[in-house]
Design a protein around this motif. Structure first.
Motif, short mmCIF file in Angstrom:
data_model
loop_
_atom_site.label_atom_id
_atom_site.label_comp_id
_atom_site.label_asym_id
_atom_site.label_seq_id
_atom_site.Cartn_x
_atom_site.Cartn_y
_atom_site.Cartn_z
N TYR A 41 0.82 -1.22 0.00
CA TYR A 41 0.00 0.00 0.00
C TYR A 41 0.85 1.26 0.00
CZ TYR A 41 -4.42 -2.47 0.67
OH TYR A 41 -5.53 -3.26 0.49
N ILE A 44 2.22 1.88 -3.45
CA ILE A 44 1.21 2.51 -4.30
C ILE A 44 1.09 3.99 -3.94
CG2 ILE A 44 -1.26 2.60 -4.85
CD1 ILE A 44 -1.37 -0.41 -4.44
N PRO A 133 -3.89 5.23 -0.25
CA PRO A 133 -3.68 3.78 -0.08
C PRO A 133 -3.44 3.41 1.39
CG PRO A 133 -2.38 4.63 -1.92
CD PRO A 133 -2.87 5.81 -1.15
#
Length: 215
Positions: A41, A44, A133
């Motif tokens: 995450y 991202i 994210p």
């Protein structure tokens, strides 16, 4: 046919990385699995931040990225404060994923106004894009019963960003606010302790009431 343990772990990681699973509990909650999801995450988030800020600079003329002072004590205490206030307390107080989802969305949106002035030319777009994210990571970690991991990694990640920002002089940074403002520092630390304590009390209350809470 039973899959080998290694292949099963890979399948679980692949499933948890699938966007269709981003609002559900993790299939595994081991430290290793959570760490992989953390890096996934945040990776991202970094990509989204870099691409997004490049677009913002082209679309919004005269855009200036906010450069607020950062203080180590406040940066580190933000982890337990934000995680408890927007994720932990809503989760254990209401036991409803939608309430936690709403708290997380509010938390993410607040990051865009981390600036001196609420002007479209000076909003914290990079900060906001990065935490989108991260919102999914925190949300899923809490509903999977591993809120403590979200708190620790949140503070740790804040510490890393603080250090990098200081090294590259992206913003003014100090251990505590100018003038030795210990009141603000101590208040921030005390608030984080109180919120974490309240989260734990709510967790224990749910356990005592025999309401299923993921371990």
């Amino acid at each position: 046919m039973t899959l080998p343990p290694t292949q099963t772990k890979f399948c679980d990681i692949k499933t948890d990385m699938n966007p269709r699973s981003w609002l559900s509990r993790y299939r595994r909650t081991s430290i290793g699995h959570l760490t992989i999801m953390l890096m996934f995450y945040h990776g991202i988030g970094l990509l989204l931040m870099l691409v997004g800020i490049s677009i913002v600079q082209k679309v919004i003329s005269n855009y200036e990225e906010p450069s607020l002072p950062h203080y180590l004590a406040l940066v580190l205490s933000a982890g337990p404060t934000e995680e408890s206030l927007f994720f932990g307390i809503p989760y254990y107080a209401f036991g409803n994923h939608y309430v936690v989802l709403a708290g997380g969305i509010i938390w993410a949106m607040l990051h865009i106004i981390n600036t001196h002035t609420l002007d479209i030319h000076n909003l914290a777009y990079a900060n906001w894009l990065f935490v989108i994210p991260s919102f999914f990571f925190s949300f899923r970690t809490w509903i999977s019963g591993k809120g403590w991991f979200a708190i620790l990694t949140h503070s740790g990640w804040n510490g890393i960003f603080f250090t990098l920002g200081c090294v590259y002089r992206d913003y003014p940074c100090l251990i505590i606010p100018n003038g030795g403002n210990y009141t603000l520092t101590l208040s921030s630390i005390m608030l984080s302790i109180i919120l974490v304590g309240l989260t734990y009390v709510l967790y224990r209350r749910k356990k005592a009431a025999h309401i299923h809470v993921p371990e």
